[in-house]
Motif scaffolding. Structure first.
Motif, short mmCIF file in Angstrom:
data_model
loop_
_atom_site.label_atom_id
_atom_site.label_comp_id
_atom_site.label_asym_id
_atom_site.label_seq_id
_atom_site.Cartn_x
_atom_site.Cartn_y
_atom_site.Cartn_z
N MET A 1 26.87 25.00 1.53
CA MET A 1 25.98 24.03 2.17
C MET A 1 24.54 24.44 1.92
O MET A 1 23.76 23.71 1.34
CB MET A 1 26.25 23.93 3.67
CG MET A 1 25.27 23.00 4.39
SD MET A 1 25.42 22.96 6.19
CE MET A 1 26.85 21.91 6.38
N GLY A 2 24.19 25.65 2.34
CA GLY A 2 22.84 26.16 2.15
C GLY A 2 22.79 27.33 1.19
O GLY A 2 22.07 28.30 1.42
N GLY A 3 23.58 27.24 0.12
CA GLY A 3 23.58 28.30 -0.89
C GLY A 3 24.77 29.23 -0.83
O GLY A 3 24.77 30.27 -1.47
N SER A 4 25.82 28.86 -0.11
CA SER A 4 26.91 29.79 0.17
C SER A 4 27.77 30.16 -1.03
O SER A 4 28.53 31.11 -0.98
CB SER A 4 27.81 29.24 1.28
OG SER A 4 27.13 29.27 2.51
N LEU A 5 27.66 29.42 -2.14
CA LEU A 5 28.26 29.86 -3.40
C LEU A 5 27.24 30.63 -4.24
O LEU A 5 27.61 31.52 -5.01
CB LEU A 5 28.75 28.65 -4.20
CG LEU A 5 30.09 28.05 -3.75
CD1 LEU A 5 30.17 26.58 -4.12
CD2 LEU A 5 31.24 28.82 -4.36
N ARG A 6 25.97 30.30 -4.08
CA ARG A 6 24.93 30.87 -4.93
C ARG A 6 24.38 32.19 -4.38
O ARG A 6 24.15 33.14 -5.14
CB ARG A 6 23.80 29.85 -5.09
CG ARG A 6 24.21 28.61 -5.88
CD ARG A 6 23.26 27.44 -5.67
NE ARG A 6 23.48 26.77 -4.37
CZ ARG A 6 22.67 25.88 -3.84
NH1 ARG A 6 21.53 25.56 -4.47
NH2 ARG A 6 22.95 25.31 -2.68
N ASN A 7 24.18 32.28 -3.06
CA ASN A 7 23.63 33.52 -2.48
C ASN A 7 24.50 34.74 -2.74
O ASN A 7 24.02 35.76 -3.23
CB ASN A 7 23.43 33.36 -0.96
CG ASN A 7 22.53 32.21 -0.60
OD1 ASN A 7 21.48 32.03 -1.20
ND2 ASN A 7 22.94 31.42 0.38
N VAL B 1 17.53 27.53 -2.02
CA VAL B 1 18.83 26.96 -2.40
C VAL B 1 19.12 25.67 -1.64
O VAL B 1 19.66 24.72 -2.20
CB VAL B 1 19.98 27.96 -2.22
CG1 VAL B 1 20.13 28.85 -3.44
CG2 VAL B 1 19.82 28.80 -0.97
N TYR B 2 18.78 25.61 -0.36
CA TYR B 2 19.14 24.37 0.35
C TYR B 2 18.29 23.19 -0.06
O TYR B 2 18.69 22.03 0.09
CB TYR B 2 19.20 24.56 1.86
CG TYR B 2 17.98 24.88 2.67
CD1 TYR B 2 16.85 24.06 2.70
CD2 TYR B 2 17.99 26.00 3.52
CE1 TYR B 2 15.76 24.35 3.50
CE2 TYR B 2 16.90 26.30 4.33
CZ TYR B 2 15.79 25.47 4.33
OH TYR B 2 14.71 25.76 5.13
N ALA B 3 17.12 23.44 -0.64
CA ALA B 3 16.35 22.32 -1.20
C ALA B 3 17.14 21.64 -2.32
O ALA B 3 17.11 20.40 -2.45
CB ALA B 3 15.01 22.82 -1.74
N ILE B 4 17.86 22.42 -3.10
CA ILE B 4 18.67 21.87 -4.19
C ILE B 4 19.90 21.16 -3.64
O ILE B 4 20.34 20.13 -4.16
CB ILE B 4 19.06 22.98 -5.18
CG1 ILE B 4 17.80 23.66 -5.75
CG2 ILE B 4 19.94 22.44 -6.29
CD1 ILE B 4 16.82 22.73 -6.43
N THR B 5 20.47 21.68 -2.56
CA THR B 5 21.56 20.98 -1.87
C THR B 5 21.13 19.55 -1.52
O THR B 5 21.86 18.59 -1.74
CB THR B 5 21.95 21.73 -0.59
OG1 THR B 5 22.56 22.98 -0.92
CG2 THR B 5 22.89 20.91 0.28
N LEU B 6 19.94 19.44 -0.95
CA LEU B 6 19.48 18.14 -0.44
C LEU B 6 19.34 17.09 -1.54
O LEU B 6 19.57 15.91 -1.30
CB LEU B 6 18.14 18.31 0.27
CG LEU B 6 18.19 19.07 1.60
CD1 LEU B 6 16.78 19.38 2.08
CD2 LEU B 6 18.96 18.29 2.65
N VAL B 7 18.99 17.51 -2.76
CA VAL B 7 18.76 16.54 -3.83
C VAL B 7 19.99 16.34 -4.71
O VAL B 7 19.89 15.76 -5.81
CB VAL B 7 17.52 16.92 -4.68
CG1 VAL B 7 16.27 16.82 -3.82
CG2 VAL B 7 17.64 18.32 -5.27
N CYS B 8 21.14 16.80 -4.22
CA CYS B 8 22.44 16.41 -4.79
C CYS B 8 22.69 16.94 -6.21
O CYS B 8 23.50 16.36 -6.96
CB CYS B 8 22.61 14.90 -4.78
SG CYS B 8 22.22 14.12 -3.20
#
Length: 474
Positions: A177-183, A411-418
């Motif tokens: 959601m907020g980077g949980s695969l990327r962090n 990372v969550y900024a990228i989540t928001l823009v799909c």
């Protein structure tokens, strides 16, 4: 058959080839994993729940099918993040509320993986309900970073990342959601991909169109990542947002050799402080795209509303999914989860409408940005792995954060823009801790993203740095 150590170090693609040729069986691989887990997991606590009896039973059933007809994974074992239900297996979500919860039915994601030849043998550790990018909970304790066991593995797919980095998995499932695969990929020196909305079907919970969080693959290298994305992808009528399988496999796209022409790099996406060492390492890696003939420029889309927007939409998600738990089991929830739910319950319709409008505006600007650039690069995390005792990052580069998730803005900024986005290992700090480069493509652009990531992976020469044995603090 190859030795256990050779198999532990082999790529997932190589293991699938061995499975299809009959050189190894799924049962052989389960024996290798059980031995490796016994050897190292006590030091890192990545896979607290194991289900080897279930896995062997499933493997034996799968082996009744002819070799080459056992699905894309061909019997490859895979751990499932403890937020996702596996029938007959303890699924705690990292919460004391579900300490003894054993679901009767698997999430359709798990059913899909198993129908594609995956063999589930463990659940990977996660923070309570996936909240917070440090993997610890009151049920199983903390997961430790194998590069320095005094450090955090990030989260919330921390157990999955550590299992990969230490050779307790060849591939792993996670969610973001907020980077949980990327962090955790960044902190552990492996690869994690947040796919586009709908790329990976899953069982809807609480809301049909709930899409801040998605399911995705984790691996040690880009080809293996693409293999698991292929095995996870596909539409399902139970998930109305799910997308059909594309004509060309993601593994073929990763291997295509297609080169991006124009790359944007941003150290901060214009919205966050970043540790100077992390910024320097990621910038150096991004600039190496020039060796493949790409133009690399410093640029980013306008994401100025990201913090306000994500705060509201995340809080709304917590309210609709966990308000009942707050009412009935408040004493069993960690403080950060309580705060998130309460923030959601205070929201007005006007606030939600404003956040949704902000998300649309940022997405429109990002789509326009990708008319100029093939890929956007940035740090995957704004700091290197921090002490595991710290619940979250409270400040960076002299700036203090207002809450426990604000440090994840990049990372969550990228989540928001799909957009699909991954973290690729790109270097190490002076103290030897991994740093990940976030690579982003336009929505539904996984093919272009994987091809570009494979190209940079080859240029950087980072493939094969994992698995490692857990390393004590220096």
């Amino acid at each position: 058959m190859a030795s256990n150590q050779e198999l532990v170090r082999a790529t997932a693609c190589a293991i699938v080839d061995k499975l299809n040729s009959g050189e190894v069986s799924p049962l052989d691989l389960l024996d290798v994993l059980e031995s490796r887990i016994a050897e190292v997991d006590g030091l890192v606590n990545a896979l607290p729940t194991r289900c080897f009896d279930r896995a062997r039973s499933h493997a034996k059933t799968l082996m009744k099918q002819p070799k080459g007809e056992r699905g894309l994974l061909a019997g490859l074992p895979i751990p499932i993040k403890d937020l996702t239900s596996v029938a007959g297996v303890l699924t705690t979500q990292g919460s004391p509320i579900y300490r003894n919860h054993i679901p009767d039915r698997s999430d359709l994601l798990v059913e899909h993986l198993e129908s594609n030849g995956g063999v589930v043998y463990a659940k990977s550790n996660t923070p309570e309900f996936g909240a917070g990018a440090n993997t610890f909970n009151e049920v199983f304790g903390a997961t430790r970073n194998p590069w320095d066991t005094s450090r955090s593995a990030a989260g919330s797919s921390g157990g999955a990342a550590v299992a990969l980095a230490t050779g307790m998995a060849w591939l792993a499932h996670g969610s973001d959601m907020g980077g949980s695969l990327r962090n955790p990929a960044s902190f552990c020196g492996i690869v994690g991909l947040r796919p586009s909305i709908g790329r990976v079907a899953h069982t809807p919970n609480f809301k049909i169109d709930r899409n801040l969080g998605v399911q995705g693959p984790m691996a040690r290298n880009i080809e293996d990542l693409a293999l698991l994305l292929d095995a996870m992808s596909g539409e399902h009528p139970a998930d109305p947002l799910s997308l059909p399988v594309l004509p060309t496999s993601f593994l073929a796209e990763a291997r295509s050799g297609k080169r991006p022409k124009r790359i944007a790099y941003s150290p901060d996406l214009g919205i966050t402080p970043v540790d100077p060492e992390v910024a320097a390492i990621t910038r150096k890696a991004a600039l190496r795209f020039a060796e493949a003939g790409a133009i690399v420029e410093e640029a980013h889309p306008d994401l100025r509303e990201a913090h306000e927007c994500f705060h509201v939409l995340r809080a709304f998600d917590f309210a609709i999914s966990k308000a009942e738990l707050l009412r009935s089991k408040r004493d069993l929830l960690k403080p950060e989860v309580i705060w998130n739910i309460e923030e959601g319950l205070k929201l007005t319709v006007e606030q939600i409408a404003r956040a949704e409008a902000q998300r649309i505006a940022m997405t429109v600007r990002t789509l326009e940005f990708f008319k100029t650039y093939d890929l956007l690069l940035a740090p995957a995390t704004i700091v290197a792995p921090f002490p595991v005792e710290n619940r979250y990052v409270a400040e960076c580069a002299g700036q203090k954060f207002d809450n426990y998730v604000e440090w994840l803005g990049i990372v969550y900024a990228i989540t928001l823009v799909c957009c699909p986005a991954l973290s690729l290992p790109c270097g190490f700090t002076a103290s030897g801790l991994p740093v990940g480069l976030q690579m982003v493509a336009a929505p539904r652009g996984e093919a272009q993203l994987l091809a570009g990531a494979k190209l940079l992976e080859d240029i950087l020469g980072v493939r094969g740095t994992t698995p490692i044995d857990p390393r004590p603090p220096k």
